[in-house]
Design a protein around this motif. Sequence first.
Motif, mmCIF file in Angstrom:
data_model
loop_
_atom_site.group_PDB
_atom_site.id
_atom_site.type_symbol
_atom_site.label_atom_id
_atom_site.label_comp_id
_atom_site.label_asym_id
_atom_site.label_seq_id
_atom_site.Cartn_x
_atom_site.Cartn_y
_atom_site.Cartn_z
ATOM 1 N N ASN A 143 0.792 -1.224 0.000
ATOM 2 C CA ASN A 143 0.000 0.000 0.000
ATOM 3 C C ASN A 143 0.831 1.285 0.000
ATOM 4 O OD1 ASN A 143 -2.413 -1.464 0.102
ATOM 5 N ND2 ASN A 143 -2.334 -1.583 2.327
ATOM 6 N N LEU A 144 2.126 1.160 0.076
ATOM 7 C CA LEU A 144 2.973 2.356 0.174
ATOM 8 C C LEU A 144 2.866 3.282 -1.028
ATOM 9 C CD1 LEU A 144 6.217 0.986 1.856
ATOM 10 C CD2 LEU A 144 4.452 2.448 2.861
ATOM 11 N N SER A 145 2.638 2.749 -2.192
ATOM 12 C CA SER A 145 2.560 3.594 -3.391
ATOM 13 C C SER A 145 1.128 4.024 -3.730
ATOM 14 C CB SER A 145 3.185 2.877 -4.584
ATOM 15 O OG SER A 145 2.468 1.688 -4.856
ATOM 16 N N ALA A 146 0.144 3.620 -2.922
ATOM 17 C CA ALA A 146 -1.249 4.000 -3.175
ATOM 18 C C ALA A 146 -1.428 5.502 -2.968
ATOM 19 C CB ALA A 146 -2.187 3.223 -2.254
ATOM 20 N N ASP A 147 -2.318 6.106 -3.749
ATOM 21 C CA ASP A 147 -2.554 7.545 -3.625
ATOM 22 C C ASP A 147 -3.754 7.862 -2.734
ATOM 23 O OD1 ASP A 147 -4.539 6.656 -5.286
ATOM 24 O OD2 ASP A 147 -4.195 8.132 -6.862
ATOM 25 N N HIS A 148 -4.246 6.873 -1.991
ATOM 26 C CA HIS A 148 -5.372 7.069 -1.075
ATOM 27 C C HIS A 148 -5.259 6.038 0.052
ATOM 28 C CE1 HIS A 148 -6.607 3.816 -3.728
ATOM 29 N NE2 HIS A 148 -7.408 3.427 -2.757
ATOM 30 N N GLY A 149 -6.180 6.109 1.003
ATOM 31 C CA GLY A 149 -6.224 5.097 2.051
ATOM 32 C C GLY A 149 -5.429 5.425 3.309
ATOM 33 N N ARG A 150 -5.037 6.696 3.480
ATOM 34 C CA ARG A 150 -4.245 7.066 4.654
ATOM 35 C C ARG A 150 -5.012 7.914 5.661
ATOM 36 N NH1 ARG A 150 -0.979 7.083 0.294
ATOM 37 N NH2 ARG A 150 0.901 5.821 0.413
ATOM 38 N N GLY A 151 -6.256 8.246 5.380
ATOM 39 C CA GLY A 151 -7.025 9.166 6.222
ATOM 40 C C GLY A 151 -7.170 8.715 7.661
#
Length: 198
Positions: A122-130
Motif C-alpha cells: 500500500n505504500l505507493s497507493a494515492d489514497h487510504g491514509r485518512g
Amino acid sequence: MSEMRSLNEVSELRPQFAGKHADSFFQIEAWMPSEIKAVGPLVQRLMRLIEGSHFVAGEEPAIELALEEALNNAVVHGNRMDPEKLVQVLCRCDGKGISLAVKDQGQGFDPNTVSNPLSPENLSADHGRGIWLMRTAMDEIFFKHGGTEVHMRKAPTCQLGTEHGAPTKCLPSARQTELNSAPPLSAGERVHSSNQRG
C-alpha cells in the motif's frame, strides 16, 4: 452564563473564552453539504475558535489535519458526495482538551477492514491514509454507529497548577491574532459557550 443560539440570528458572533478554568468551555455544532469545497472554509472557522481557546496550544496543526481528513472521508466515502446528505460536526473545547465528532449520513463501514497504509503493497497507493493520519494526529479516535461517526480527542497541552508558586499558563498560538478578525460562522452552525469562573 450559558447560552445557545442559531447563527442565523447572531451574524457577528465572537465567542469569549474565560481561560484555562475547569468550568470554561465552548461547544460548536455545525453542518455542511457533502461537497469537497465546503471542507476548507469550515475547517478554517473551527480552527480559529480552537486556536483562540488555548486548550491545546501548539497542537493545532495535528487537530486541523485530523478534522480535514474526517470531513473529507465523510463527504467522499460516507455520503458519496450526495448533495441531499449533510455532514455534522460537533466540537467541544474544555479543560480536558478538544473533542471532535464528525457524522455522515452514509451506509457506514467496518474500520477494522481498512488496509494498513504502511504495509509494503500500500505504500505507493494515492489514497487510504485518512484513518491512519487521524490516529497519528489525535490522542484518541474511535468509530460509532457502524462507522458513520468518528470521534476524536486531543488532550490539553498544559494543566492548571503552579510551578514554584506561580500559576502555569498556555501561550497563544501563532494565529491567535487572527481570531478577532475571523468571519462569523455561517448558517447551520451554532456555538454554545460558557465563561463562568468558579
